[in-house]
Design an enzyme around this catalytic site. Structure first.
Site, PDB file in Angstrom:
ATOM      1  N   GLU A 115      -1.127  -1.993 -10.290  1.00  0.00           N
ATOM      2  CA  GLU A 115      -0.867  -3.132  -9.397  1.00  0.00           C
ATOM      3  C   GLU A 115       0.403  -3.900  -9.753  1.00  0.00           C
ATOM      4  O   GLU A 115       1.099  -4.389  -8.859  1.00  0.00           O
ATOM      5  CB  GLU A 115      -2.080  -4.071  -9.360  1.00  0.00           C
ATOM      6  N   TYR A 145      -1.402  -8.150 -10.946  1.00  0.00           N
ATOM      7  CA  TYR A 145      -0.386  -7.946  -9.915  1.00  0.00           C
ATOM      8  C   TYR A 145       0.869  -8.736 -10.257  1.00  0.00           C
ATOM      9  O   TYR A 145       1.970  -8.197 -10.361  1.00  0.00           O
ATOM     10  CB  TYR A 145      -0.889  -8.442  -8.551  1.00  0.00           C
ATOM     11  N   GLU A 196       0.836  -1.214   0.000  1.00  0.00           N
ATOM     12  CA  GLU A 196       0.000   0.000   0.000  1.00  0.00           C
ATOM     13  C   GLU A 196       0.868   1.261   0.000  1.00  0.00           C
ATOM     14  O   GLU A 196       0.527   2.250  -0.642  1.00  0.00           O
ATOM     15  CB  GLU A 196      -0.965   0.003   1.196  1.00  0.00           C
TER      16      GLU A 196
HETATM   17  N1  BES Z   1      -5.884  -1.111  -4.609  1.00  0.00           N
HETATM   18  C1  BES Z   1      -5.942  -2.423  -4.105  1.00  0.00           C
HETATM   19  C2  BES Z   1      -7.293  -2.823  -3.600  1.00  0.00           C
HETATM   20  C3  BES Z   1      -8.379  -2.755  -4.646  1.00  0.00           C
HETATM   21  C4  BES Z   1      -8.187  -3.287  -5.909  1.00  0.00           C
HETATM   22  C5  BES Z   1      -9.579  -2.191  -4.338  1.00  0.00           C
HETATM   23  C6  BES Z   1      -9.202  -3.211  -6.849  1.00  0.00           C
HETATM   24  C7  BES Z   1     -10.594  -2.108  -5.268  1.00  0.00           C
HETATM   25  C8  BES Z   1     -10.401  -2.620  -6.535  1.00  0.00           C
HETATM   26  C9  BES Z   1      -4.916  -2.644  -2.993  1.00  0.00           C
HETATM   27  O1  BES Z   1      -3.722  -1.971  -3.178  1.00  0.00           O
HETATM   28  C10 BES Z   1      -4.556  -4.101  -2.994  1.00  0.00           C
HETATM   29  O2  BES Z   1      -4.038  -4.547  -3.979  1.00  0.00           O
HETATM   30  N2  BES Z   1      -4.828  -4.813  -1.917  1.00  0.00           N
HETATM   31  C11 BES Z   1      -4.543  -6.219  -1.796  1.00  0.00           C
HETATM   32  C12 BES Z   1      -3.370  -6.476  -0.942  1.00  0.00           C
HETATM   33  C13 BES Z   1      -2.096  -6.645  -1.683  1.00  0.00           C
HETATM   34  C14 BES Z   1      -0.962  -6.924  -0.718  1.00  0.00           C
HETATM   35  C15 BES Z   1      -2.142  -7.679  -2.760  1.00  0.00           C
HETATM   36  C16 BES Z   1      -5.710  -6.879  -1.101  1.00  0.00           C
HETATM   37  O3  BES Z   1      -6.599  -6.169  -0.628  1.00  0.00           O
HETATM   38  O4  BES Z   1      -5.743  -8.088  -1.036  1.00  0.00           O
HETATM   39 ZN    ZN Z   2      -2.542  -2.737  -4.792  1.00  0.00          ZN
END
Ligand code: BES
Ligand code: ZN
Length: 590
Positions: free
Chosen positions: A307, A372, A285
């Protein structure tokens, strides 16, 4: 004319929002925000201006002292309602007065019982990807950036926070009014508010944490190393331009692990493990402060730019902070998950491309971890092609060139070609970006820690269960990769044995249990159901819940319970979570 962003009604030829000043009153009885907002445009607009809205009850639209003509003239289940401001005559600022719907997708209003303290209600927003429009009319596309100032009025027992700088607080009758400003231009999806019984704890010169009083102590310990992280991140990505970096610990229904709201990352309470085991979540984050928040994807079709880059930066920072061994372990684990998810959605699916055509598709339903990890592996290939030193310089130049801008995949590739043309000689960029699946022509990650896990998995498949001594010193990602790679079905006795041996109960890590319960379900371990139900009621993290619901759908015995369990927790979880799981069950005819 085709839309510039398939998820927005906005037409950027008409003009762009540059600044918004919001006055928000939060009503915890009706679950409605009453808002008055002054909008400034980058230049005077004549004719029409289209704004995105969803469930917004517009009361008044005024420019230069005159009522504006307006209409909600298009609607769509996914996009919401198009607010058409009409017959504008060189309008450079206007005011809208409106109420949000009590069903606004972005807003979660929690009753007292769903908080740690149990005495005060809680409100929080989640705007990514396309929910900001349910909070305020806007050009809800990541290609438009605006600055804002805001005040938020809440009952005086509550503290309001925003992803912005707090500049004041005053008493007004039975309320408190918190004032904020965000001088850096942000895209709408990074707008964020919350209110609850919150306390703040300073962690470092630029870092702190907000949480309910019951959680603050544990949170402060868990995230004490954040300042160090910023210092490392700055070495890789350039100066941190947002001022402070604070965290907000949310109640359990928060649907994500974390959300990179600027200056104030929103975080799941499942990240507080008591052992700093979720450090990479914060690294992720935090990295978004550059890759995503500073340099932003133009549309959700370019989501990998946010991502993939963030995951790449996360691995680089983790390597410095915890050593190459741990970083390599994560890389192999990530690769395994990438294979798993690509197989699930189908190797030929459009969802396995980096640039994904999303017209007509709901980003909440199509988001996977593919952008990602595939994105991260692509960037690693680029790094290998030119060497780390040159790639480091490229990263700094990329951040510097596009800061506070949004760019498409194509603009990124042009920049890459201009700066690092050799990449295109060695890496099949076209294939990585536009074709499905994952090429074999790439450097595979290697990890000795992972090999250890593999060896035990191999003997397990031969009939020898791991012993306590063998797994005693395992890192979190070793346990995760072991659970992830277990055969789909195992004897029920082994489920019990592994839970004991891996000591899952005392570690109490929801990430472990999301895999473990999926295996139990597939293995026909029916007595586990009450515990699974308890978990589903307690943990709101969408990713974890999805893996369990998918296992239920695929299992003859558990299938019958899925709908009932979802209905039982519907009120406790986030609208996005319920919506996405509900769609999954509908697809399975449940
Ligand atoms: N920005 C994302 C969360 C997100 C993605 C919200 C798409 C709404 C739509 C956040 O940065 C994220 O990727 N969170 C991941 C954790 C990460 C360590 C892979 C999660 O929430 O699992
Ligand atoms: Zn993210």
């Amino acid at each position: 004319m085709p839309r510039h962003d398939p998820h927005s009604y906005s037409d950027l030829q008409q003009g762009k929002i540059a600044h918004i000043d919001l006055r928000i009153q939060a009503n915890f009885e009706s679950h409605i925000l009453k808002v008055e907002a002054d909008y400034q445009l980058t230049e005077p607009v004549s004719g029409s201006l289209f704004l995105d809205t969803a469930g917004i009850d517009l009361k008044r639209a005024v420019a230069d002292g005159q009522e504006l003509q307006w209409d909600f003239d298009q609607q769509d289940e996914l996009l919401g309602e198009r607010l058409h401001l009409k017959e504008l005559n060189k309008v450079s600022s206007f005011t809208l007065a409106f109420n949000t719907s009590n069903e606004a997708r972005a807003l979660q209003w929690l009753p007292e019982v769903q908080t740690a303290g149990g005495e005060h209600p809680f409100l929080y927003s989640q705007c990514q990807a396309i929910h900001a429009r349910s909070v305020f009319p806007c050009q809800d596309t990541p290609s438009v950036r605006f600055t804002f100032s805001a005040e938020m009025e809440v009952p005086k027992a509550l503290t309001a926070v925003m992803a912005a700088e707090q500049v004041g607080v005053r008493q007004r009758g039975e309320s408190r009014v918190f004032q904020f400003k965000m001088p850096q231009p942000i895209p709408s999806y990074l707008f964020a508010i919350a209110a609850g019984n919150l306390v703040f704890r300073e962690l470092g010169p630029r870092t702190g944490v907000y949480a309910e009083p019951q959680l603050i102590e544990a949170a402060a310990w868990e995230f004490a190393e954040n300042e160090e992280k910023i210092v490392e991140a700055e070495k890789l990505l350039g100066p941190y331009l947002w001022g402070r970096y604070d965290l907000l610990i949310l109640p359990p229904s928060f649907p994500y692990g974390g959300m990179e709201n600027p200056r104030l990352t929103f975080l799941t309470p499942t990240s507080i493990l008591g052992n700093r085991g979720q450090a990479t979540l914060i690294t992720h984050e935090l990295a978004h402060a550059w890759t995503g928040n500073l340099v932003t994807n133009a549309t959700w079709e370019d989501f990998w730019l946010n991502e993939g880059w963030t995951t790449y930066a996360e691995t680089r920072i983790t390597e410095v902070l915890t050593g190459k061994e741990s970083a390599d372990l994560m890389a192999v684990y990530d690769e395994q998950r990438l294979f798993e998810v690509m197989e699930r959605v189908g190797m030929a699916s459009i969802l396995t491309r980096l640039k994904v055509p999303l017209e007509g598709l709901d980003p909440d339903e199509t988001t996977t971890i593919i952008p990602y990890y595939k994105g991260c592996f692509f960037l690693k290939e680029c790094e290998y092609a030119v060497g780390r030193e040159r790639f480091n310089a490229f990263i700094q130049k990329y951040m510097g060139t596009y800061r506070f801008q949004s760019l498409s995949t194509e603009a990124f590739l042009d920049f890459l070609k201009q700066e690092l043309p050799e990449v295109f000689e060695q890496v099949d960029v076209q294939k990585w970006i536009y074709e499905p699946s994952l090429t074999d022509k790439r450097r595979r990650p290697q990890s000795a820690l992972y090999d250890e896990v593999q060896a035990l998995l191999a003997s397990y498949r031969q009939g020898t269960r791991p012993t306590r001594e063998q797994v005693a010193g395992w890192q979190r990602y070793q346990i995760l990769s072991f659970l992830q790679a277990l055969p789909k079905q195992i004897p029920v006795e082994d489920c019990k044995y592994l839970e004991e041996t891996l000591d899952l109960e005392s570690k109490n890590d929801a990430g472990h249990y999301s895999y473990f319960y999926a295996t139990c379900i597939a293995s026909g371990y029916q007595e586990i159901l009450p515990r699974v139900e308890e978990f589903i009621g307690r943990v709101g993290r969408l990713l974890y819940l999805l893996s369990i619901f998918r296992a239920m759908i695929a299992s003859d015995w558990a299938k019958a319970h899925a709908r009932r369990i979802l209905e039982g927790v519907r009120e406790r979880h986030h609208k996005i979570t319920v919506h996405v799981i509900n769609k999954l069950l509908e697809k399975a005819d449940l």
